[in-house]
Enzyme design. Structure first.
Site, mmCIF file in Angstrom:
data_model
loop_
_atom_site.group_PDB
_atom_site.id
_atom_site.type_symbol
_atom_site.label_atom_id
_atom_site.label_comp_id
_atom_site.label_asym_id
_atom_site.label_seq_id
_atom_site.Cartn_x
_atom_site.Cartn_y
_atom_site.Cartn_z
ATOM 1 N N HIS A 62 0.840 -1.213 0.000
ATOM 2 C CA HIS A 62 0.000 0.000 0.000
ATOM 3 C C HIS A 62 0.866 1.250 0.000
ATOM 4 C CE1 HIS A 62 -3.908 1.837 1.856
ATOM 5 N NE2 HIS A 62 -3.226 2.785 1.248
ATOM 6 N N ARG A 66 1.576 8.735 -6.382
ATOM 7 C CA ARG A 66 1.040 10.040 -6.810
ATOM 8 C C ARG A 66 1.091 10.311 -8.310
ATOM 9 N NH1 ARG A 66 -1.445 10.462 -2.474
ATOM 10 N NH2 ARG A 66 -0.537 11.289 -0.567
ATOM 11 N N ASN A 95 -5.400 6.068 -6.612
ATOM 12 C CA ASN A 95 -6.122 7.340 -6.448
ATOM 13 C C ASN A 95 -5.278 8.503 -6.955
ATOM 14 O OD1 ASN A 95 -4.337 7.000 -4.286
ATOM 15 N ND2 ASN A 95 -5.540 8.270 -2.918
ATOM 16 N N ASP A 153 -9.033 3.244 -2.532
ATOM 17 C CA ASP A 153 -8.385 3.798 -1.338
ATOM 18 C C ASP A 153 -8.371 5.322 -1.331
ATOM 19 O OD1 ASP A 153 -6.923 3.595 1.126
ATOM 20 O OD2 ASP A 153 -5.214 4.359 0.014
ATOM 21 N N HIS A 180 -10.574 0.593 2.041
ATOM 22 C CA HIS A 180 -10.317 1.625 3.053
ATOM 23 C C HIS A 180 -11.637 1.782 3.795
ATOM 24 C CE1 HIS A 180 -9.232 6.093 3.902
ATOM 25 N NE2 HIS A 180 -10.481 5.952 4.278
ATOM 26 N N HIS A 233 -5.085 -0.774 6.272
ATOM 27 C CA HIS A 233 -4.735 0.032 7.452
ATOM 28 C C HIS A 233 -5.723 -0.021 8.615
ATOM 29 C CE1 HIS A 233 -7.289 2.824 5.216
ATOM 30 N NE2 HIS A 233 -6.339 3.141 4.361
ATOM 31 N N ASN A 279 -5.051 9.527 7.729
ATOM 32 C CA ASN A 279 -6.342 8.867 7.736
ATOM 33 C C ASN A 279 -6.164 7.396 7.383
ATOM 34 O OD1 ASN A 279 -9.076 8.443 7.868
ATOM 35 N ND2 ASN A 279 -9.499 9.184 5.795
ATOM 36 N N ASP A 306 1.303 2.573 3.641
ATOM 37 C CA ASP A 306 0.404 3.691 3.327
ATOM 38 C C ASP A 306 1.220 4.982 3.141
ATOM 39 O OD1 ASP A 306 -1.834 5.106 2.683
ATOM 40 O OD2 ASP A 306 -2.740 5.058 4.673
#
Ligand SMILES: [Zn+2]
Lengths: 433, 307
Positions: A62, A66, A95, A153, A180, A233, A279, A306
């Site tokens: 995970h 970007r 994402n 996610d 998520h 997570h 988060n 993450d």
């Protein structure tokens, strides 16, 4: 014999075979050539691994690279961070802008990684088109192009029926749906874990139930559909208990926890420290301890970073407006080692399993291995040296770590991918897979 | 004289000696300005800028007059948060005003932590004039000043703070301040308006208003934001008033002659009824005067000649 790299005198631990012994490892032509007391090896490069742990290559289930669409990290910088952090393979969350929600986008990530990545990049596709939670994305076609899992996610799949369909569909694509878990109606604009810290700082609270309710819903759907669900997570004791409960029903489930949730608490938010804003949020000590214990005893399958890099432009602002996320690839192993092996007496072989056989089991792929003839993906760890975290030295563009100045041990010493060193003694070497 | 910290962002920044020094100086200025009608020049040549990202005419006027009574120049800046680009608005505005020669900032913002962030950007001292749900230290100091005028001390006194504790920066700063001064504080709210861990505020917590009032020397009522009802935190104003509104009948449950306070502006008929707000026990107007005096004391002690 000839070798490209000879790793001399380390403690070789391979959870895929149960091996744990002092040995040399010879690597040649991208493969593990020999493991044992090796004499007469003519090596191009010798790594003195005295006192080191020699493990199969660490995988991260995970991380957020970007790319495309952001100035906060690229596949190149993010995978340099991965190499610096001891990872030989990372799963890239979809994402991005635009999101990785089609076969063409999966292919784009694969091609981009082939020309720019420093470690193996395993693309994750979205569950739904444009991550909107409204229509299923083309999971099977993305799988054909190499997507290893599916996740929206960053956003939960809010609609129960959509989640149920995704889990049904996972049975034919045979890849995990990574969720998520968050009920946004319960998060309700919250900024940090509900508790003494939110009361003290006057921050909008995120109740733990926001995660736990969604964990429960998704577990029930996994039980009923027999679909393949992976929980990302997990951050509370109750989430872990629910996960364990669902295993009793034979659900096809797995879970990960992050280094920051098992090592850090919300007390780091004192003074409105936005680097600790993430988060799911950092929790209190009780939850941290439960998460660490689950990682130690194997209740959860994997530790995943993450990794969520951000520029200070997105982080150094009002707490409410600051982006969620921690730049974690380069501290993951040491932060986890310090909390679990030093803190809880976890066996090094179990520790290594959470980063090797665990993630491989989640993805349903062959585990990284040091047995002769295996692909030579190897991570070397220095279990002794204590060093302070220095975010400004990160290879990642994101310096957003709340661990700056923390004294940790268990630092990665070398990252070897297909028989070539992507990182040695902290120096990232530029190369192409 | 006890020096003050460079910035005043939270009541945590002041210890008891510093609070007492502020109280003494505030009492001095209150006499000077309101009894003797004197005007001072201890801040002559200094510029105080009030920077309000959340409108509050009352608080801004109080700071402005305090600065003017001390002879300072005052620059009032109001910025709507909707027009300010988040983060950059705060930094750019602060640095611009700093370069124009501001000596002291007062900042009011609707986001918790904004005052801390602002203070990290600018060189001159910063007074937090209220940030989100975090703190409102000058309100706590003016509340304390009025209590000291009335009772001489708050040591061992029982102070009931009643209303929307969860969202109140005033309640938080009051709890910290009164705790440091030895008062025994009880906070009271319905569960939906009580923070998750009220014990961190160092106060006794109850959902029962009668219990909170029992033996109270001071009853501090908090403003109820009516949008909390739309957010589902209480069913109706009528029901809230019945359970948590201060009326003369409820006030009888407190110690005889108990003082009624409110940080204002009031929602009459919601958290407080007209007779309770305007009765002989009400200190609400006197709090306003103390506000000016306390802010004068702070500005003098932070950037005045003798500091
Ligand atoms: Zn997530």
């Amino acid at each position: 014999m000839k070798a490209d790299i000879l790793i001399r005198g380390g403690r070789v631990i391979d959870p895929s075979t149960g091996l744990d012994t002092l040995a040399d490892v010879a690597v040649h032509d991208g493969l593990v050539a020999a493991v044992g007391r090796l004499e007469d090896v003519f090596a191009k490069e010798t790594i003195d691994a005295d006192g080191m742990l020699v493990a199969p290559g660490f995988m991260d289930l995970h991380c957020h690279l970007r790319e495309p669409g952001s100035a906060d990290e690229t596949i190149e910088s993010g995978t340099q961070a991965a190499a610096a952090g001891g990872f030989t393979a990372v799963c890239a969350m979809p994402n991005t802008t635009p999101p990785v929600d089609s076969p063409a986008m999966v292919e784009y990530i694969t091609l981009k990684a082939r020309s720019e990545a420093n470690v193996r990049v395993l693309p994750i596709g979205t569950i739904t088109k444009n991550r909107q939670g409204l229509e299923l994305a083309e999971l099977a076609l993305m799988a054909e192009k190499g997507a290893v899992a599916f996740s929206d996610d960053g956003s939960p799949v809010a609609d129960g029926e959509m989640m149920r369909r995704a889990l049904e569909y996972s049975k034919i694509v045979r890849r995990p749906i990574i969720e998520h878990c968050e009920d946004l109606t319960l998060t309700n604009g919250g900024e940090a874990n509900e508790g003494p810290v939110t009361t003290w700082l006057g921050l909008n609270p995120i109740p733990r139930a926001s995660e736990e309710c969604m964990v429960a819903r998704n577990l029930v759907l996994a039980i009923r559909t027999k679909g393949r669900l992976h929980l990302a997570h997990l951050s509370t004791g109750l989430s872990i208990s629910l996960f364990n409960w669902a295993k009793g029903y034979g659900a096809n489930i797995s879970a990960e926890v992050t280094p920051h949730h098992l090592a850090l608490t919300d007390e780091l938010l004192a003074g409105f420290e936005t680097y600790a804003k993430v988060n799911p949020p950092l929790r209190g000590e009780e939850d941290r301890a439960a998460v660490a214990l689950a990682a130690k005893n194997g209740l959860v399958d994997a530790i995943a970073t993450d990794h969520a890099p951000w520029s200070d432009e997105k982080k150094k602002k009002e707490f409410k407006a600051a982006s969620n996320g921690i730049s974690g690839l380069e501290t993951a192993i040491a932060m986890s080692w310090t909390a679990l092996v030093i803190g809880l007496g976890m066996e090094p072989s179990d520790f290594i399993a959470r980063f090797t056989t665990g993630p491989a089991r989640v993805l349903g792929c062959a585990p990284p291995s040091l047995s002769e003839g295996s692909v030579a993906d190897i991570t070397l760890i220095d279990p002794k040296t204590v060093r302070a975290v220095e975010p400004k030295d990160f290879a990642s563009w994101g310096k957003n770590s709340p661990a700056g100045g923390m004294e940790l041990s268990g630092w990665p010493r070398a990252t070897i991918i297909a028989g070539r060193a992507a990182m040695l003694d902290g120096v990232v070497r530029r190369w192409r897979i | 004289m006890a020096g003050l910290p460079y910035d005043l962002l939270s009541m945590e920044d002041l210890d008891r000696l510093q609070i007492e020094a502020v109280m003494a100086r505030a009492a001095f200025y209150k006499r000077k300005v309101f009894a003797e009608k004197a005007r001072m020049d201890v801040l002559a040549g200094k510029t105080v800028s009030t920077l309000f990202f959340e409108p509050s005419t009352r608080t801004r006027c109080s700071f402005e007059l305090a600065a003017k009574y001390l002879g300072a120049e005052v620059l009032n800046v109001e910025i709507s948060t909707s027009s300010a680009a988040k983060g950059e608005g705060l930094k750019d505005t602060g640095l611009t005003l700093q370069m124009m020669g501001v000596d002291l900032f007062v900042i009011r913002h609707d986001v918790s932590g904004a005052a801390n962030l602002f203070a990290s950007y600018v060189e001159p001292p910063v007074i937090n004039g209220g940030d989100g749900m975090h703190e409102h230290p000058t309100q706590a100091l003016l509340d304390l000043m009025r209590m000291l005028e009335l009772m001489g001390t708050v040591e061992g006194k029982r102070i009931a703070i009643i209303g929307d504790i969860a969202h109140s920066r005033v309640a938080k700063s009051d709890c910290i301040c009164l705790g440091k001064m030895g008062a025994s504080v009880v906070i009271c709210a319905p569960p939906t308006l009580m923070p998750e861990n009220p014990e961190v505020l160092g106060a006794e917590a109850t959902y029962d208003m009668d219990k909170a009032l029992d033996g109270a020397d001071v009853v501090m009522m908090l403003r109820l934001q009516l949008e909390r009802q739309r957010a589902g935190l209480f069913p109706s104003v009528r029901e809230y008033h019945r359970l948590y509104g201060l009326t003369p009948e409820k006030l009888e449950k407190a110690r005889p002659g108990a003082h009624v306070m409110h940080p204002a502006p009031m929602n009459r008929g919601v958290e407080i009824s007209n007779p309770a707000a305007d009765g002989s026990q009400s200190q609400i107007n006197q709090q306003v005067t103390c506000g000016v005096a306390v802010r004068m004391a702070l500005m003098d002690m932070m950037i005045g000649e003798g500091c």
